[in-house]
Write a protein that holds these residues in place. Structure first.
Motif, mmCIF file in Angstrom:
data_model
loop_
_atom_site.group_PDB
_atom_site.id
_atom_site.type_symbol
_atom_site.label_atom_id
_atom_site.label_comp_id
_atom_site.label_asym_id
_atom_site.label_seq_id
_atom_site.Cartn_x
_atom_site.Cartn_y
_atom_site.Cartn_z
ATOM 1 N N ASN A 268 0.228 -1.492 0.196
ATOM 2 C CA ASN A 268 -0.017 -0.323 -0.062
ATOM 3 C C ASN A 268 0.938 1.666 0.020
ATOM 4 O O ASN A 268 0.565 1.974 0.974
ATOM 5 C CB ASN A 268 -1.391 -0.223 1.235
ATOM 6 N N GLN A 269 1.409 1.335 -0.208
ATOM 7 C CA GLN A 269 3.012 2.351 -0.807
ATOM 8 C C GLN A 269 3.010 2.496 -2.498
ATOM 9 O O GLN A 269 3.049 2.056 -3.529
ATOM 10 C CB GLN A 269 4.041 2.102 0.234
ATOM 11 N N SER A 270 2.831 3.784 -2.755
ATOM 12 C CA SER A 270 3.488 4.097 -4.383
ATOM 13 C C SER A 270 4.800 3.290 -4.451
ATOM 14 O O SER A 270 5.757 3.672 -3.560
ATOM 15 C CB SER A 270 4.036 5.724 -4.412
ATOM 16 N N GLN A 271 5.742 2.878 -5.300
ATOM 17 C CA GLN A 271 6.481 2.089 -6.100
ATOM 18 C C GLN A 271 7.087 2.060 -7.283
ATOM 19 O O GLN A 271 6.273 2.131 -7.994
ATOM 20 C CB GLN A 271 6.038 0.719 -4.982
ATOM 21 N N THR A 272 8.327 1.883 -7.873
ATOM 22 C CA THR A 272 8.583 1.533 -8.856
ATOM 23 C C THR A 272 8.216 0.219 -9.108
ATOM 24 O O THR A 272 8.083 -0.785 -8.441
ATOM 25 C CB THR A 272 9.900 1.655 -8.736
ATOM 26 N N VAL A 273 7.659 -0.050 -10.434
ATOM 27 C CA VAL A 273 7.000 -1.652 -10.521
ATOM 28 C C VAL A 273 7.855 -1.721 -12.128
ATOM 29 O O VAL A 273 8.487 -1.376 -12.200
ATOM 30 C CB VAL A 273 6.022 -1.623 -11.166
ATOM 31 N N ALA A 274 8.184 -3.077 -12.066
ATOM 32 C CA ALA A 274 9.387 -3.981 -12.357
ATOM 33 C C ALA A 274 7.806 -4.494 -13.563
ATOM 34 O O ALA A 274 7.158 -4.844 -13.466
ATOM 35 C CB ALA A 274 9.553 -4.499 -12.567
ATOM 36 N N CYS A 275 8.025 -5.190 -15.410
ATOM 37 C CA CYS A 275 7.304 -5.715 -15.817
ATOM 38 C C CYS A 275 8.210 -6.817 -16.552
ATOM 39 O O CYS A 275 9.505 -7.039 -16.626
ATOM 40 C CB CYS A 275 6.495 -4.797 -17.302
ATOM 41 N N SER A 276 7.456 -7.869 -16.668
ATOM 42 C CA SER A 276 7.559 -9.183 -17.564
ATOM 43 C C SER A 276 8.604 -9.048 -18.588
ATOM 44 O O SER A 276 9.377 -9.547 -19.090
ATOM 45 C CB SER A 276 7.052 -10.476 -17.288
ATOM 46 N N ASP A 277 7.878 -7.849 -19.371
ATOM 47 C CA ASP A 277 9.550 -7.687 -20.787
ATOM 48 C C ASP A 277 10.428 -6.622 -20.193
ATOM 49 O O ASP A 277 11.234 -6.133 -21.751
ATOM 50 C CB ASP A 277 7.918 -6.960 -21.878
ATOM 51 N N GLY A 278 10.711 -6.409 -18.945
ATOM 52 C CA GLY A 278 12.219 -5.707 -18.433
ATOM 53 C C GLY A 278 11.673 -4.399 -18.484
ATOM 54 O O GLY A 278 12.686 -3.888 -18.136
#
Length: 78
Positions: A10-20
Motif C-alpha cells: 500500500n505504498q507508491s512504488q516503482t514497478v517492474a514488468c515481465s518484458d523488462g
C-alpha cells in the motif's frame, strides 16, 4: 500479456514488468478508497488505474487504446 510486478504494501512504488520495462504505481485516496494509478517509463505501455476492488493478485485487465488494446496481469511479489 504483460505482467506487472507490485509489492503489496500500500505504498507508491516503482514497478517492474515481465518484458523488462519499468514504471511507477501511485496510490491516492479518492472518496476514501485507494486508487492505484500505473504509468510506465518511455511510453513502453499505456497507463491505467485500478480501484480498491480491482487491485488484487492475479487481476487481469485489458487497456483499450486508440490503435490497439493491451493486456496486463497484476502479480504481487515480496
Amino acid at each position: 500479456m504483460t505482467t506487472v510486478y507490485v509489492h503489496n504494501n500500500n505504498q507508491s512504488q516503482t514497478v517492474a514488468c515481465s518484458d523488462g520495462s519499468q514504471g511507477v504505481m501511485r496510490i491516492s485516496n479518492i472518496d476514501v478508497a485507494p486508487h492505484y494509478s500505473f504509468k510506465f517509463y518511455s511510453h513502453a505501455h499505456m497507463g491505467f488505474w485500478l480501484n480498491q476492488d480491482q487491485f488484487h493478485d492475479g487481476q487481469s485487465l485489458v487497456v483499450k487504446g486508440v490503435l490497439e488494446n493491451e493486456q496486463f496481469k497484476i502479480q504481487f511479489v515480496d
